[in-house]
Design a protein around this motif. Structure first.
Motif, PDB file in Angstrom:
ATOM      1  N   PRO A  33       1.858   2.070   5.837  1.00  0.00           N
ATOM      2  CA  PRO A  33       2.951   1.246   5.305  1.00  0.00           C
ATOM      3  C   PRO A  33       4.082   1.107   6.319  1.00  0.00           C
ATOM      4  CG  PRO A  33       2.181   2.775   3.630  1.00  0.00           C
ATOM      5  CD  PRO A  33       1.475   3.153   4.905  1.00  0.00           C
TER       6      PRO A  33
ATOM      7  N   GLU B  88       0.727 -11.212   5.411  1.00  0.00           N
ATOM      8  CA  GLU B  88       0.278 -11.887   6.620  1.00  0.00           C
ATOM      9  C   GLU B  88       1.100 -13.143   6.838  1.00  0.00           C
ATOM     10  OE1 GLU B  88      -3.748 -13.859   8.626  1.00  0.00           O
ATOM     11  OE2 GLU B  88      -3.652 -13.545   6.475  1.00  0.00           O
TER      12      GLU B  88
ATOM     13  N   TYR C 114      10.273  -9.499   1.395  1.00  0.00           N
ATOM     14  CA  TYR C 114       9.823  -9.925   2.720  1.00  0.00           C
ATOM     15  C   TYR C 114      10.370 -11.320   2.995  1.00  0.00           C
ATOM     16  CZ  TYR C 114       6.548  -6.018   2.744  1.00  0.00           C
ATOM     17  OH  TYR C 114       5.989  -4.768   2.723  1.00  0.00           O
TER      18      TYR C 114
ATOM     19  N   GLU D 282       3.819  -0.610   9.118  1.00  0.00           N
ATOM     20  CA  GLU D 282       3.265  -0.961  10.424  1.00  0.00           C
ATOM     21  C   GLU D 282       2.669  -2.367  10.386  1.00  0.00           C
ATOM     22  OE1 GLU D 282       1.967   3.409  12.211  1.00  0.00           O
ATOM     23  OE2 GLU D 282       0.436   2.135  11.279  1.00  0.00           O
ATOM     24  N   ALA D 283       2.582  -2.993  11.557  1.00  0.00           N
ATOM     25  CA  ALA D 283       2.039  -4.350  11.654  1.00  0.00           C
ATOM     26  C   ALA D 283       1.334  -4.514  12.987  1.00  0.00           C
ATOM     27  CB  ALA D 283       3.170  -5.378  11.525  1.00  0.00           C
TER      28      ALA D 283
ATOM     29  N   TYR E 170     -10.310  -8.530   7.524  1.00  0.00           N
ATOM     30  CA  TYR E 170      -9.664  -7.532   6.677  1.00  0.00           C
ATOM     31  C   TYR E 170     -10.749  -6.771   5.934  1.00  0.00           C
ATOM     32  CZ  TYR E 170      -5.311 -10.024   7.540  1.00  0.00           C
ATOM     33  OH  TYR E 170      -4.228 -10.602   8.149  1.00  0.00           O
TER      34      TYR E 170
ATOM     35  N   ARG F 205      -6.350   1.025  11.438  1.00  0.00           N
ATOM     36  CA  ARG F 205      -5.788   1.390  10.140  1.00  0.00           C
ATOM     37  C   ARG F 205      -4.267   1.345  10.250  1.00  0.00           C
ATOM     38  NH1 ARG F 205      -9.297   6.673   8.077  1.00  0.00           N
ATOM     39  NH2 ARG F 205     -11.233   5.557   7.603  1.00  0.00           N
ATOM     40  N   LEU F 206      -3.649   0.572   9.388  1.00  0.00           N
ATOM     41  CA  LEU F 206      -2.195   0.439   9.400  1.00  0.00           C
ATOM     42  C   LEU F 206      -1.585   1.258   8.269  1.00  0.00           C
ATOM     43  CD1 LEU F 206      -1.756  -3.409   9.997  1.00  0.00           C
ATOM     44  CD2 LEU F 206      -1.570  -1.564  11.680  1.00  0.00           C
TER      45      LEU F 206
ATOM     46  N   ARG G 296      11.192  -7.120   6.766  1.00  0.00           N
ATOM     47  CA  ARG G 296      10.825  -6.294   5.612  1.00  0.00           C
ATOM     48  C   ARG G 296      12.062  -5.558   5.132  1.00  0.00           C
ATOM     49  NH1 ARG G 296       8.615  -0.633   5.259  1.00  0.00           N
ATOM     50  NH2 ARG G 296       7.339  -0.505   3.355  1.00  0.00           N
TER      51      ARG G 296
ATOM     52  N   GLY H 233      -7.611  -2.848   1.434  1.00  0.00           N
ATOM     53  CA  GLY H 233      -6.160  -2.762   1.314  1.00  0.00           C
ATOM     54  C   GLY H 233      -5.523  -4.130   1.187  1.00  0.00           C
ATOM     55  N   GLU H 234      -4.208  -4.139   1.053  1.00  0.00           N
ATOM     56  CA  GLU H 234      -3.462  -5.382   0.889  1.00  0.00           C
ATOM     57  C   GLU H 234      -2.292  -5.403   1.847  1.00  0.00           C
ATOM     58  OE1 GLU H 234      -4.178  -6.414  -3.781  1.00  0.00           O
ATOM     59  OE2 GLU H 234      -3.100  -4.591  -3.293  1.00  0.00           O
ATOM     60  N   CYS H 235      -1.938  -6.588   2.326  1.00  0.00           N
ATOM     61  CA  CYS H 235      -0.910  -6.685   3.350  1.00  0.00           C
ATOM     62  C   CYS H 235      -0.174  -8.004   3.234  1.00  0.00           C
ATOM     63  CB  CYS H 235      -1.513  -6.540   4.752  1.00  0.00           C
ATOM     64  SG  CYS H 235      -2.589  -7.936   5.205  1.00  0.00           S
TER      65      CYS H 235
END
Length: 383
Positions: A216, A237, A361, A218-219, A230, A213-214, A297, A233-235
């Motif tokens: 906000p 990539e 980004y 984190e990567a 996945y 679990r990430l 970011r 959630g949304e990220c």
């Protein structure tokens, strides 16, 4: 909204992937970004999975024509970013052209206990390999990889009927055990996956993977031949530009089991969570151990400014939230907002100012690689 563009910047219209696992239009951040970027309405009944920015043939980006934020520079309506770069290779910088040609190299798209606790796996693949694996010492890494490959191959090669029975047994057992003890996060995940993909081998495969679990900011990075999925959630990539995708499960698409099982690394351990390196005020950089890319970011409070220093390779900028302006040196500013995507050539410094809180980004070639190549070329020129 009227914009004035620097001749250095190229605004992009990007592609969207409507894979079955995506969120439906009204609920999908991907759909919203795509609609804002392209001007097209999102279909509320279609799944929107990934918003692709780059030169990949399966989801190309296009340069917007004159009058759409390209500073009056005429561009044909359907010119892809890849075609435009091929005609203007100088925008990549010499180091990138030398290594990858006229293309972007990036696309801005414990186990022993498990085998003891999930008896259905041993029943499905046979107890012999499972017992050997459990008895291995911690230093027997190569033997562990061989046995794990054997176990996983037997699982993935099992018939649909056998898999369906095992999934059903796992579901029944966990639902009963959930009445007398708290289920682990992974056990709860397996039950969630079973609802989405009943009788799918991917439900059982989840026991072989880490559940991460990430938060906000984190990567994590995944090397080649490491499986991932996945869940929610949304990220953002970023990946090396490639068509080498082999599917394992949790999808209606074709699965190549033989290739999959032969290519995986079978490494054990938990992935490193990247917190990012503070680059300067408001900007954090995430640096994977790969040459092809890195990601910055930038979260700008209202009325703040930040500078993205010039780098030796090309970049793609994505605005995910807010509104602001971007300019190159003393050139007139571009108004940018959520859904905007910009291509920035090599050796161009970018100034960003926020009107509201702005999230930007940047994906580009790994700066460490570019600087090492510059140093190598400098040494060669001295010889």
């Amino acid at each position: 909204m009227e914009t004035r563009s620097s001749p250095k910047l190229r605004r992009l219209r990007c592609s969207v992937q409507k894979y079955d696992w995506g969120r439906r239009g009204a609920e999908s951040r991907v759909a919203k970004l795509f609609a804002l970027n392209s001007g097209a309405e999102a279909d509320p009944d279609r799944p929107y999975a990934e918003f692709w920015m780059g030169t990949h043939g399966s989801g190309p980006s296009f340069l917007l024509p004159a009058g759409c934020g390209n500073g009056g520079h005429k561009v044909s309506p359907d010119v892809t970013l890849k075609a435009w770069i091929s005609s203007n290779p100088d925008v990549l910088g010499d180091k990138v052209v030398d290594e990858w040609g006229c293309d972007l190299p990036f696309l801005f798209k414990e186990l022993k206990q498990v085998l003891c606790d999930v008896p259905e796996i041993a029943e499905l693949v046979g107890s012999t390999d499972v017992e050997k694996f459990i008895k291995l010492g911690e230093q027997e890494v190569e033997k562990a990889k061989c046995l794990l490959q054997s176990i996983f191959t037997k699982l993935m090669s099992a018939s649909a009927d056998i898999v369906a029975l095992a999934v059903s047994q796992i579901k029944s057992r966990l639902e009963l055990e959930g009445q007398v003890r708290p289920l682990t996060d992974k056990e709860q995940l397996v039950l969630r996956l079973e609802k989405q993909y009943p009788a799918d081998v991917g439900v059982i495969s989840a026991f072989f993977l880490n559940y991460v679990r990430l938060n906000p900011g984190e990567a994590l990075y995944l090397g080649a031949n490491e499986p991932h999925a996945y869940v929610s959630g949304e990220c953002i990539e970023c990946m090396a530009t490639s068509d080498n995708v082999v599917r394992a499960g949790l999808t209606p698409k074709t699965k190549d089991i033989q290739t999959l099982c032969s290519m995986l690394t079978y490494k054990q351990g938990f992935p490193d969570i990247l917190k990012g390196v503070p680059l300067k005020t408001y900007i954090t950089r995430y640096i994977p151990p790969f040459d092809e890319f890195e990601v910055d970011r930038c979260v700008l409070p209202k009325g703040s400014s930040a500078v993205f220093s010039a780098v030796l390779g090309p970049s793609i900028f994505l605005v995910t939230d807010g509104e602001g302006t971007i300019n190159v040196g003393s050139v007139k500013q571009d108004v940018v907002a959520e859904g905007y995507v910009l291509f920035v050539p090599a050796n161009v410094e970018i100034h960003v100012t926020s009107v509201t809180e702005l999230h930007v980004y940047r994906a580009g070639v790994n700066d460490r690689f570019l600087k090492s190549r510059e140093l190598e070329n400098g040494k060669k020129s001295q010889i």
